[in-house]
Structures are given as C-alpha cells and as structure tokens.
Design a protein around this motif. Sequence first.
Motif, PDB file in Angstrom:
ATOM      1  N   PRO A  77       6.404 -44.924   3.654  1.00  0.00           N
ATOM      2  CA  PRO A  77       5.849 -43.994   2.587  1.00  0.00           C
ATOM      3  C   PRO A  77       4.768 -43.457   2.756  1.00  0.00           C
ATOM      4  O   PRO A  77       4.381 -42.657   2.237  1.00  0.00           O
ATOM      5  N   ALA A  78       3.753 -44.492   3.501  1.00  0.00           N
ATOM      6  CA  ALA A  78       2.355 -44.039   3.785  1.00  0.00           C
ATOM      7  C   ALA A  78       2.002 -43.034   4.914  1.00  0.00           C
ATOM      8  O   ALA A  78       0.961 -42.669   5.141  1.00  0.00           O
ATOM      9  N   LEU A  79       3.384 -42.783   5.582  1.00  0.00           N
ATOM     10  CA  LEU A  79       3.368 -41.857   6.722  1.00  0.00           C
ATOM     11  C   LEU A  79       2.310 -40.743   6.517  1.00  0.00           C
ATOM     12  O   LEU A  79       2.686 -39.816   5.660  1.00  0.00           O
ATOM     13  N   ASN A  80       1.205 -40.363   7.232  1.00  0.00           N
ATOM     14  CA  ASN A  80       0.469 -39.418   7.077  1.00  0.00           C
ATOM     15  C   ASN A  80       0.179 -38.458   8.349  1.00  0.00           C
ATOM     16  O   ASN A  80      -0.528 -37.675   8.289  1.00  0.00           O
ATOM     17  N   VAL A  81       0.638 -39.067   9.440  1.00  0.00           N
ATOM     18  CA  VAL A  81      -0.005 -38.493  10.618  1.00  0.00           C
ATOM     19  C   VAL A  81       1.383 -38.416  11.500  1.00  0.00           C
ATOM     20  O   VAL A  81       1.983 -39.284  11.710  1.00  0.00           O
ATOM     21  N   VAL A  82       1.730 -37.332  12.105  1.00  0.00           N
ATOM     22  CA  VAL A  82       2.784 -37.107  13.312  1.00  0.00           C
ATOM     23  C   VAL A  82       2.217 -36.546  14.420  1.00  0.00           C
ATOM     24  O   VAL A  82       1.489 -35.504  14.405  1.00  0.00           O
ATOM     25  N   ILE A  83       2.511 -37.027  15.531  1.00  0.00           N
ATOM     26  CA  ILE A  83       2.101 -36.600  16.837  1.00  0.00           C
ATOM     27  C   ILE A  83       3.218 -36.393  17.644  1.00  0.00           C
ATOM     28  O   ILE A  83       3.938 -37.257  17.971  1.00  0.00           O
ATOM     29  N   ASN A  84       3.247 -34.964  17.769  1.00  0.00           N
ATOM     30  CA  ASN A  84       4.480 -34.552  18.772  1.00  0.00           C
ATOM     31  C   ASN A  84       4.213 -34.469  20.150  1.00  0.00           C
ATOM     32  O   ASN A  84       3.675 -33.530  20.800  1.00  0.00           O
ATOM     33  N   ASN A  85       4.483 -35.675  20.594  1.00  0.00           N
ATOM     34  CA  ASN A  85       4.125 -35.761  21.873  1.00  0.00           C
ATOM     35  C   ASN A  85       5.288 -35.812  22.970  1.00  0.00           C
ATOM     36  O   ASN A  85       5.072 -35.592  24.281  1.00  0.00           O
ATOM     37  N   ALA A  86       6.339 -36.016  22.683  1.00  0.00           N
ATOM     38  CA  ALA A  86       7.464 -35.944  23.434  1.00  0.00           C
ATOM     39  C   ALA A  86       7.645 -34.678  24.159  1.00  0.00           C
ATOM     40  O   ALA A  86       7.845 -33.675  23.559  1.00  0.00           O
ATOM     41  N   GLY A  87       8.017 -34.790  25.593  1.00  0.00           N
ATOM     42  CA  GLY A  87       8.240 -33.546  26.309  1.00  0.00           C
ATOM     43  C   GLY A  87       8.817 -34.048  27.634  1.00  0.00           C
ATOM     44  O   GLY A  87       8.793 -35.208  28.067  1.00  0.00           O
ATOM     45  N   SER A 137       0.028 -29.777  23.667  1.00  0.00           N
ATOM     46  CA  SER A 137       0.282 -28.572  24.506  1.00  0.00           C
ATOM     47  C   SER A 137      -0.077 -29.151  26.063  1.00  0.00           C
ATOM     48  O   SER A 137       0.351 -30.169  26.520  1.00  0.00           O
ATOM     49  N   SER A 138      -0.681 -28.341  26.660  1.00  0.00           N
ATOM     50  CA  SER A 138      -1.209 -28.745  28.189  1.00  0.00           C
ATOM     51  C   SER A 138      -2.192 -27.751  28.488  1.00  0.00           C
ATOM     52  O   SER A 138      -2.368 -26.486  28.064  1.00  0.00           O
ATOM     53  N   GLY A 139      -2.952 -28.042  29.462  1.00  0.00           N
ATOM     54  CA  GLY A 139      -3.528 -27.017  30.197  1.00  0.00           C
ATOM     55  C   GLY A 139      -2.877 -25.826  31.042  1.00  0.00           C
ATOM     56  O   GLY A 139      -3.505 -24.899  30.968  1.00  0.00           O
ATOM     57  N   LEU A 140      -1.736 -26.279  31.075  1.00  0.00           N
ATOM     58  CA  LEU A 140      -0.703 -25.411  31.760  1.00  0.00           C
ATOM     59  C   LEU A 140      -0.395 -24.282  30.658  1.00  0.00           C
ATOM     60  O   LEU A 140       0.366 -23.230  31.069  1.00  0.00           O
ATOM     61  N   ALA A 141      -0.660 -24.466  29.355  1.00  0.00           N
ATOM     62  CA  ALA A 141      -0.305 -23.430  28.350  1.00  0.00           C
ATOM     63  C   ALA A 141      -1.278 -22.182  28.525  1.00  0.00           C
ATOM     64  O   ALA A 141      -0.987 -21.184  28.055  1.00  0.00           O
ATOM     65  N   PHE A 142      -2.378 -22.502  29.442  1.00  0.00           N
ATOM     66  CA  PHE A 142      -3.321 -21.225  29.573  1.00  0.00           C
ATOM     67  C   PHE A 142      -3.417 -20.916  30.893  1.00  0.00           C
ATOM     68  O   PHE A 142      -3.467 -19.583  31.230  1.00  0.00           O
ATOM     69  N   VAL A 143      -2.859 -21.715  31.942  1.00  0.00           N
ATOM     70  CA  VAL A 143      -2.750 -21.266  33.110  1.00  0.00           C
ATOM     71  C   VAL A 143      -1.535 -21.657  33.666  1.00  0.00           C
ATOM     72  O   VAL A 143      -1.307 -23.096  33.863  1.00  0.00           O
ATOM     73  N   PRO A 144      -0.398 -21.160  33.953  1.00  0.00           N
ATOM     74  CA  PRO A 144       0.905 -21.739  34.223  1.00  0.00           C
ATOM     75  C   PRO A 144       1.135 -22.132  35.627  1.00  0.00           C
ATOM     76  O   PRO A 144       0.524 -21.863  36.468  1.00  0.00           O
ATOM     77  N   LEU A 145       1.708 -23.271  35.602  1.00  0.00           N
ATOM     78  CA  LEU A 145       2.125 -23.665  37.116  1.00  0.00           C
ATOM     79  C   LEU A 145       3.662 -23.147  37.224  1.00  0.00           C
ATOM     80  O   LEU A 145       4.474 -23.361  36.603  1.00  0.00           O
ATOM     81  N   ALA A 146       3.753 -22.371  38.337  1.00  0.00           N
ATOM     82  CA  ALA A 146       4.860 -21.376  38.444  1.00  0.00           C
ATOM     83  C   ALA A 146       5.945 -22.140  38.701  1.00  0.00           C
ATOM     84  O   ALA A 146       7.118 -21.568  38.649  1.00  0.00           O
ATOM     85  N   ALA A 153       5.684 -22.184  29.767  1.00  0.00           N
ATOM     86  CA  ALA A 153       5.871 -21.300  28.525  1.00  0.00           C
ATOM     87  C   ALA A 153       6.080 -21.913  27.436  1.00  0.00           C
ATOM     88  O   ALA A 153       5.590 -21.689  26.274  1.00  0.00           O
ATOM     89  N   THR A 154       6.650 -23.183  27.257  1.00  0.00           N
ATOM     90  CA  THR A 154       6.878 -23.930  25.934  1.00  0.00           C
ATOM     91  C   THR A 154       5.428 -24.403  25.455  1.00  0.00           C
ATOM     92  O   THR A 154       5.141 -24.486  24.345  1.00  0.00           O
ATOM     93  N   LYS A 155       4.648 -24.700  26.503  1.00  0.00           N
ATOM     94  CA  LYS A 155       3.408 -25.272  26.152  1.00  0.00           C
ATOM     95  C   LYS A 155       2.418 -24.120  25.717  1.00  0.00           C
ATOM     96  O   LYS A 155       1.644 -24.382  24.585  1.00  0.00           O
ATOM     97  N   ALA A 156       2.871 -22.902  26.035  1.00  0.00           N
ATOM     98  CA  ALA A 156       2.026 -21.795  25.570  1.00  0.00           C
ATOM     99  C   ALA A 156       2.447 -21.360  24.252  1.00  0.00           C
ATOM    100  O   ALA A 156       1.526 -21.178  23.470  1.00  0.00           O
ATOM    101  N   ALA A 157       3.898 -21.585  24.022  1.00  0.00           N
ATOM    102  CA  ALA A 157       4.261 -21.369  22.787  1.00  0.00           C
ATOM    103  C   ALA A 157       3.770 -22.470  21.622  1.00  0.00           C
ATOM    104  O   ALA A 157       3.449 -22.067  20.603  1.00  0.00           O
ATOM    105  N   ILE A 158       3.723 -23.609  22.119  1.00  0.00           N
ATOM    106  CA  ILE A 158       3.209 -24.724  21.161  1.00  0.00           C
ATOM    107  C   ILE A 158       1.956 -24.327  20.960  1.00  0.00           C
ATOM    108  O   ILE A 158       1.220 -24.619  19.687  1.00  0.00           O
ATOM    109  N   HIS A 159       0.912 -23.861  21.628  1.00  0.00           N
ATOM    110  CA  HIS A 159      -0.453 -23.446  21.487  1.00  0.00           C
ATOM    111  C   HIS A 159      -0.510 -22.495  20.329  1.00  0.00           C
ATOM    112  O   HIS A 159      -1.213 -22.622  19.131  1.00  0.00           O
ATOM    113  N   SER A 160       0.420 -21.261  20.696  1.00  0.00           N
ATOM    114  CA  SER A 160       0.494 -20.207  19.494  1.00  0.00           C
ATOM    115  C   SER A 160       1.127 -20.930  18.125  1.00  0.00           C
ATOM    116  O   SER A 160       0.642 -20.416  17.143  1.00  0.00           O
TER     117      SER A 160
END
Length: 250
Positions: A77-87, A137-146, A153-160
């Motif tokens: 019940p004291a949960l106050n931080v969630v880190i969305n790391n799975a990927g 997200s990732s550095g690849l959110a800003f410069v994609p690895l083709a 693209a998902t990391k760019a979307a997470i940034h937005s």
Amino acid sequence: MNITGNTILITGGGSGIGRALAEALHAKGNTVIIAGRRERVLDEVTQANPGMASMLLDIRDKADIAAFARDAVARFPALNVVINNAGIMKDEDILDSGDLAIAEETVETNLLGPIRLTAALLPHLLAQPRATVMTVSSGLAFVPLAVTPAYSATKAAIHSWSMSLRHQLRDTSTQVIELAPPYVQTELRGPEQAVDPLAMPLADFIAEVMTILETQPDAEEVIVERCKPLRFAEQNGNLAAVFGMVNSQH
C-alpha cells in the motif's frame, strides 16, 4: 525523486539495467519489488538481495497488467514509485513481412505495456504524498538504429508520451522522470552485448544514474554523459552525422 524512503516497483527487474537499478535502490534502503515473466530469474535476484520482493507480470498481457496492479497495491500500500523498465529489442528486416510479428510484439511490450501499467497504478500513485513514474526510453529514441526500427520507434514514442504525461500531472504530487540509457553492457540484444567494449559498463551507467537522481531530485530527464551526443544531436545540428555513425556498422 528522493532516492530513499520509497516503495519502488521495477518491471523487467530480473536482469540488465532493471536488476542493477533495483539493487542500487535497494541498497539505499528503499523497499523494492521487481516484476517480470521469469520466476526463476526473479527468485535468483531476491535471494541475492534479502528483503527485496518479486511479482510475476506479463507486460504484454492487458488483463494480467490490470490484475497485477490490483495485487501490487494490495500487497504494498505504500507503493509510490513505478519504473517502467521492461522491454525487448530485436533486429527486423522491414522487407521481410515475417518480421511484422517482431514489430507488433515490440510495440505491445515497450509502449503499450508502460502505458497500461501506469494507467492502472496512477490512481493509487496520485493518492500518495509524493510519487514518481519513471519511464525508460533510450538514446535511440533520438537517433534510431535502423536494424531495430520498432524498438527505436517505441522509445521515441515513450519520450513523447513521458512529456505529455509530465505536463498533465504538473499540478499533482506525482513526478515523471525519463531515463534514456545509451548502449550499455547488458544482454538486451544477446550475450555479445554484455561484453562489447563499445558499450558502457553497466556498473558505470548505474553509478552515474544514481548520482544524477541524488543530486538532481527535480530532474525531468536522466541522461548520462555517454548518451548526450544522441539526445542532443538534432539540437546540436549534427543529427545526420550521428545517425550515420550509429548505423555505420549495420
């Protein structure tokens, strides 16, 4: 974000950045819960870190996320931080229609998963005196690895999405932080990445992240020095050059 005195849920906490971040935050005296699909892996982490808890979660399963969130709030019940790391990060050949399944799985895991989990937990977080949603997200959110187009693209979307979430929560007690890793020595793309000398050592990455969190509690983005050339490539006017460098070996 204060780095002590929290109850923190970390998805994808069984390995890589998730595990290392969980252990670093656990060492700071936080209550840490790691979540993932592989029970054996989660058990290995909790056994190595007495006091750390674990919960099973299939981040791709909409129904499982809803049930998981209810269970997590009831148990902690004291949960106050969630880190969305799975990927996940997989190479794709866009010319091969068979790789469409990889793109769909990547979107479901990396984008819909964090959105669904945050939505499920947000009413609880908003009721806390202070809370944090951290996206990864990732550095690849800003410069994609083709060769990993859906991942990038998902990391760019997470940034937005993180920017919009932060704006919508600006008058609440819930902070939104985006963590954008560079290329780090983990097994995200396979065992060879964990020993690649071109990748940032995981321990160095976590140490720098913890320093930023500790010294900049109001930070909106956590960008280590190694990631800044990607994060600010467009701003610096050298996006094409950085894109060429990132993709020169692929």
